[in-house]
Design a protein around this motif. Sequence first.
Motif, PDB file in Angstrom:
ATOM      1  N   GLY A   1      63.428  34.475 -17.328  1.00 18.69           N
ATOM      2  CA  GLY A   1      64.882  34.353 -17.361  1.00 18.69           C
ATOM      3  C   GLY A   1      65.333  33.223 -18.280  1.00 18.69           C
ATOM      4  O   GLY A   1      66.306  33.372 -19.022  1.00 18.69           O
ATOM      5  N   ALA A   2      64.603  32.094 -18.234  1.00 18.42           N
ATOM      6  CA  ALA A   2      64.954  30.957 -19.088  1.00 18.42           C
ATOM      7  C   ALA A   2      64.686  31.259 -20.555  1.00 18.42           C
ATOM      8  O   ALA A   2      65.508  30.938 -21.433  1.00 18.42           O
TER       9      ALA A   2
ATOM     10  N   LEU B   1      60.222  26.913 -26.019  1.00 22.59           N
ATOM     11  CA  LEU B   1      59.878  26.101 -24.859  1.00 22.59           C
ATOM     12  C   LEU B   1      60.864  24.964 -24.595  1.00 22.59           C
ATOM     13  O   LEU B   1      61.326  24.808 -23.451  1.00 22.59           O
ATOM     14  N   PRO B   2      61.231  24.159 -25.612  1.00 18.99           N
ATOM     15  CA  PRO B   2      62.181  23.069 -25.331  1.00 18.99           C
ATOM     16  C   PRO B   2      63.529  23.564 -24.804  1.00 18.99           C
ATOM     17  O   PRO B   2      64.119  22.935 -23.911  1.00 18.99           O
ATOM     18  N   ASN B   3      64.021  24.681 -25.349  1.00 17.26           N
ATOM     19  CA  ASN B   3      65.323  25.186 -24.907  1.00 17.26           C
ATOM     20  C   ASN B   3      65.281  25.817 -23.520  1.00 17.26           C
ATOM     21  O   ASN B   3      66.288  25.840 -22.806  1.00 17.26           O
ATOM     22  N   ALA B   4      64.117  26.351 -23.144  1.00 12.57           N
ATOM     23  CA  ALA B   4      63.988  27.010 -21.845  1.00 12.57           C
ATOM     24  C   ALA B   4      63.424  26.084 -20.771  1.00 12.57           C
ATOM     25  O   ALA B   4      63.296  26.496 -19.613  1.00 12.57           O
ATOM     26  N   LEU B   5      63.090  24.851 -21.135  1.00 12.90           N
ATOM     27  CA  LEU B   5      62.375  23.963 -20.227  1.00 12.90           C
ATOM     28  C   LEU B   5      63.089  23.715 -18.891  1.00 12.90           C
ATOM     29  O   LEU B   5      62.428  23.718 -17.846  1.00 12.90           O
ATOM     30  N   PRO B   6      64.421  23.501 -18.860  1.00 13.22           N
ATOM     31  CA  PRO B   6      65.060  23.286 -17.551  1.00 13.22           C
ATOM     32  C   PRO B   6      64.829  24.435 -16.572  1.00 13.22           C
ATOM     33  O   PRO B   6      64.497  24.207 -15.404  1.00 13.22           O
ATOM     34  N   GLY B   7      64.985  25.662 -17.044  1.00 13.05           N
ATOM     35  CA  GLY B   7      64.756  26.809 -16.172  1.00 13.05           C
ATOM     36  C   GLY B   7      63.306  26.954 -15.769  1.00 13.05           C
ATOM     37  O   GLY B   7      62.997  27.354 -14.647  1.00 13.05           O
ATOM     38  N   ILE B   8      62.401  26.620 -16.681  1.00 16.61           N
ATOM     39  CA  ILE B   8      60.974  26.712 -16.390  1.00 16.61           C
ATOM     40  C   ILE B   8      60.575  25.681 -15.335  1.00 16.61           C
ATOM     41  O   ILE B   8      59.829  25.987 -14.400  1.00 16.61           O
ATOM     42  N   ILE B   9      61.081  24.455 -15.466  1.00 17.59           N
ATOM     43  CA  ILE B   9      60.774  23.415 -14.482  1.00 17.59           C
ATOM     44  C   ILE B   9      61.345  23.789 -13.120  1.00 17.59           C
ATOM     45  O   ILE B   9      60.701  23.586 -12.079  1.00 17.59           O
TER      46      ILE B   9
END
Length: 224
Positions: free
Chosen positions: A109-110, A138-146
């Motif tokens: 989703g992220a 990865l940097p742009n999706a990192l909040p959702g991934i975390i």
Amino acid sequence: MDWSPLWISLHTAVATIIVVFFIGVLLAWQVERLHSETGKIVVDAVITLPMVLPPTVAGFFLLYFFGNNRVLGQLIYEVFGVRIAFSWLATVLAAAVISLPLMYRSARGALSQVDHGILEAAQSLGMTEWRIFWRIHLPNALPGIIAGGLLAFARGLGEFGATAMIAGNIAGRTRTLPLAVYSAVAAGDWEAAGWYVAVIVAICLMVVIGLNWYLYKTKKELER
């Protein structure tokens, strides 16, 4: 009061999130790269299946494949000298299988929310897919991934059904907090069960509060 289930659960959850974090993100990235929508639907369904199956069913499949008398279980023992079933590794395996879909869905989703215009621009500049993943995706999706990682950690901490099937309920070895609650209630020790429940609730509550705080801080930073 036996607190070994707490340490077993924490060790299991930490090992689980290390495994599913990387596997979940890479799977999500690979599925997002598929050009066939039918292929995406099928692969997504297979990866997500453990999340909707009863945990005992997932545990049955794990025991069927990794049992000490099964072909795969025997092969692992012959090659690595390790027994999976009814060991601490089995608690990690069970928690990983159950929590992986949650990590995967969050990561996908992220990743899908990343601006495709930026990705296309990077491709036009000759960047490789791997470099685009590390530098942009990865940097742009990192909040959702975390966020997905924190939820997967909590899910792994609370796994019961699949763990009972593949790891058993061995005191001091595979008895996690959820199994300790079950054992204490079965033995009529409601005080011990209450303590175990309180610990699980406290840890999961801290995870959710930490998740909400992280998302709040991320949102504020993006609004600046």
